[in-house]
Design an enzyme around this catalytic site. Structure first.
Site, PDB file in Angstrom:
ATOM      1  N   LYS A  76       0.750  -1.103   0.102  1.00  0.00           N
ATOM      2  CA  LYS A  76       0.006  -0.018   0.160  1.00  0.00           C
ATOM      3  C   LYS A  76       0.767   1.346   0.068  1.00  0.00           C
ATOM      4  O   LYS A  76       0.145   2.289  -0.405  1.00  0.00           O
ATOM      5  CB  LYS A  76      -0.962  -0.080   1.187  1.00  0.00           C
ATOM      6  CG  LYS A  76      -2.219  -0.891   1.126  1.00  0.00           C
ATOM      7  CD  LYS A  76      -2.822  -0.618   2.561  1.00  0.00           C
ATOM      8  CE  LYS A  76      -4.374  -1.082   2.229  1.00  0.00           C
ATOM      9  NZ  LYS A  76      -5.323  -0.827   3.362  1.00  0.00           N
ATOM     10  N   ASP A  78     -10.193   3.654   2.225  1.00  0.00           N
ATOM     11  CA  ASP A  78     -10.326   3.314   3.459  1.00  0.00           C
ATOM     12  C   ASP A  78     -11.095   4.373   3.996  1.00  0.00           C
ATOM     13  O   ASP A  78     -11.804   4.040   5.162  1.00  0.00           O
ATOM     14  CB  ASP A  78      -9.010   2.905   4.062  1.00  0.00           C
ATOM     15  CG  ASP A  78      -8.593   1.493   3.683  1.00  0.00           C
ATOM     16  OD1 ASP A  78      -9.215   0.752   3.401  1.00  0.00           O
ATOM     17  OD2 ASP A  78      -7.249   1.399   3.891  1.00  0.00           O
ATOM     18  N   GLY A 100      -0.898   3.102  13.674  1.00  0.00           N
ATOM     19  CA  GLY A 100      -0.232   2.242  12.270  1.00  0.00           C
ATOM     20  C   GLY A 100      -0.992   2.456  11.165  1.00  0.00           C
ATOM     21  O   GLY A 100      -1.445   3.744  11.218  1.00  0.00           O
ATOM     22  N   GLY A 130     -16.588  -3.369  12.299  1.00  0.00           N
ATOM     23  CA  GLY A 130     -15.708  -2.781  11.327  1.00  0.00           C
ATOM     24  C   GLY A 130     -16.365  -3.301   9.981  1.00  0.00           C
ATOM     25  O   GLY A 130     -15.344  -3.165   8.907  1.00  0.00           O
TER      26      GLY A 130
HETATM   27  P1  ATR Z   1      -2.363  -1.359  10.894  1.00  0.00           P
HETATM   28  O1  ATR Z   1      -1.939  -1.128   9.358  1.00  0.00           O
HETATM   29  O2  ATR Z   1      -3.345  -2.645  10.635  1.00  0.00           O
HETATM   30  O3  ATR Z   1      -2.521  -0.393  11.622  1.00  0.00           O
HETATM   31  P2  ATR Z   1       0.407  -1.741  11.755  1.00  0.00           P
HETATM   32  O4  ATR Z   1       0.964  -0.409  11.151  1.00  0.00           O
HETATM   33  O5  ATR Z   1       1.299  -2.931  12.184  1.00  0.00           O
HETATM   34  O6  ATR Z   1      -1.078  -2.177  11.442  1.00  0.00           O
HETATM   35  O7  ATR Z   1       0.247  -0.988  13.404  1.00  0.00           O
HETATM   36  C1  ATR Z   1      -0.675  -1.905  14.140  1.00  0.00           C
HETATM   37  C2  ATR Z   1      -1.061  -0.923  15.466  1.00  0.00           C
HETATM   38  O8  ATR Z   1      -1.455  -1.855  16.536  1.00  0.00           O
HETATM   39  C3  ATR Z   1      -0.218  -0.071  16.119  1.00  0.00           C
HETATM   40  O9  ATR Z   1      -0.612   0.998  16.720  1.00  0.00           O
HETATM   41  C4  ATR Z   1       0.546  -1.008  17.200  1.00  0.00           C
HETATM   42  O10 ATR Z   1       1.252  -0.391  18.362  1.00  0.00           O
HETATM   43  P3  ATR Z   1       2.725  -0.095  18.159  1.00  0.00           P
HETATM   44  O11 ATR Z   1       2.857   1.102  17.213  1.00  0.00           O
HETATM   45  O12 ATR Z   1       3.279   0.057  19.733  1.00  0.00           O
HETATM   46  O13 ATR Z   1       3.351  -1.438  17.617  1.00  0.00           O
HETATM   47  C5  ATR Z   1      -0.752  -1.647  17.810  1.00  0.00           C
HETATM   48  N1  ATR Z   1      -0.751  -2.788  18.339  1.00  0.00           N
HETATM   49  C6  ATR Z   1      -0.661  -4.076  17.656  1.00  0.00           C
HETATM   50  N2  ATR Z   1      -0.724  -5.253  18.891  1.00  0.00           N
HETATM   51  C7  ATR Z   1      -0.891  -4.407  20.212  1.00  0.00           C
HETATM   52  C8  ATR Z   1      -1.058  -4.919  21.293  1.00  0.00           C
HETATM   53  N3  ATR Z   1      -0.754  -6.171  21.855  1.00  0.00           N
HETATM   54  N4  ATR Z   1      -1.031  -3.873  22.479  1.00  0.00           N
HETATM   55  C9  ATR Z   1      -1.233  -2.563  22.054  1.00  0.00           C
HETATM   56  N5  ATR Z   1      -1.083  -2.127  20.771  1.00  0.00           N
HETATM   57  C10 ATR Z   1      -1.041  -3.084  19.963  1.00  0.00           C
END
Ligand code: ATR
Length: 283
Positions: free
Chosen positions: A72, A108, A135, A245
């Site tokens: 993306k 999105d 993210g 969602g």
């Molecule tokens: P996406 O494109 O789906 O948003 P991503 O860029 O990998 O995927 O982002 C995942 C998000 O979920 C991030 O905000 C991540 O927090 P970090 O920036 O600290 O990694 C958050 N996230 C994933 N697993 C988590 C968990 N177990 N507890 C809290 N935050 C989580």
């Protein structure tokens, strides 16, 4: 190029077999009685340039398509033009050819807003929102909330620095925080959006008291597997209005289908049931 009747669109990603986009677009093709097609194509990062070259020179036979993980962001450097939405978000998920040029957008943000427009009309009369996660998915939600006039958007993230960096990118209406501020941020907020997998796959869900949100508060999740995420169940148990969602996935597909096939498709209860039944089969 093929007529609108037998055009073909794609979804590229790696992996791609899990994608539900073919189910959605094939449902719409069949409903509209169109002979066109929608094909999942596994494209690795090293194959992306070759795929795009064949798309642009017409040899692939596709008129456009969707882009998913992990392409993306990278796709923005390969298209002829990305619209302001894709540029603001820093990622594109929808491509189409126009007069020999490859154009890109990100739907999105439309999907997120259209889901809430349908399920919770008036959701955008609020002013303060809290987004959990910083993210890629969070960026599309921030974009939608800024467009709809929210003037205070708090980003709470496990990695606080990431939330702050993302907030800086979007200007003064958006601020970044760590998870320890989450409960304070929720107080008085009109909208809470989860964009993370928090509470799933065995991770613990922190308790959030959603009852301190405003009177018109709404809690939504952009994660749709499971349909009722741990955060949505928690909010529901506390008596909050919630929206799942799945509608975002369905609505984000609408603008692409319209561009490729010339018909604006409908997000119907039947389509929603089709996807839910696929999720149950593959659970
Ligand atoms: P996406 O494109 O789906 O948003 P991503 O860029 O990998 O995927 O982002 C995942 C998000 O979920 C991030 O905000 C991540 O927090 P970090 O920036 O600290 O990694 C958050 N996230 C994933 N697993 C988590 C968990 N177990 N507890 C809290 N935050 C989580």
């Amino acid at each position: 190029m093929a007529s609108t009747l037998d055009r073909r669109a794609f979804i590229i990603g790696d992996p791609i077999s899990h994608s539900r986009s073919p189910l959605i677009h094939r449902y719409w093709l069949e409903s509209a009685g169109l002979a066109g097609g929608y094909d999942p194509v596994a494209v690795t990062a090293s194959d992306l340039t070759t795929f795009v070259a064949a798309l642009k020179d017409g040899t692939s036979g596709f008129c456009g398509g969707n882009v998913t993980i992990p392409h993306k962001e990278a796709i923005l450097d390969l298209v002829d033009e990305a619209d302001p939405t894709a540029r603001d978000i820093g990622a594109a998920n929808t491509l189409w050819l126009e007069d020999g040029r490859l154009l890109a957008t990100n739907t999105d943000t439309h999907g997120f807003a259209a889901n809430l427009d349908e399920a919770a009309p008036g959701w955008d009369t609020g002013k303060a929102a809290v987004i959990l996660g910083a993210g890629g998915a969070s960026r599309a939600v921030i974009h939608a909330l800024l467009n709809r006039g929210f003037d205070s958007i708090a980003l709470a993230n496990r990695t606080e620095a990431r939330a702050r960096a993302l907030a800086d990118r979007f200007g003064p209406r958006v601020k970044g925080w760590g998870l320890d501020s989450l409960q304070d941020l929720v107080r008085g907020a009109d909208l809470f959006v989860n964009t993370t997998s928090l509470g799933m796959g065995g991770t613990e869900t922190p308790h959030i008291d959603f009852t301190v949100m405003s009177d018109k508060a709404l809690v939504t999740d952009i994660v749709y597997v499971p349909l009722e995420t741990p955060l949505l169940s928690m909010a529901k148990r506390q008596g909050l209005a919630t929206v799942d969602g799945l509608g975002m996935l369905l609505h984000q597909a609408v603008p692409g289908f319209e561009r490729w096939f010339g018909v604006r498709p409908q997000v119907t209860p039947e389509l929603r049931r089709l996807i839910i039944s696929d999720m149950e089969t593959k659970a």
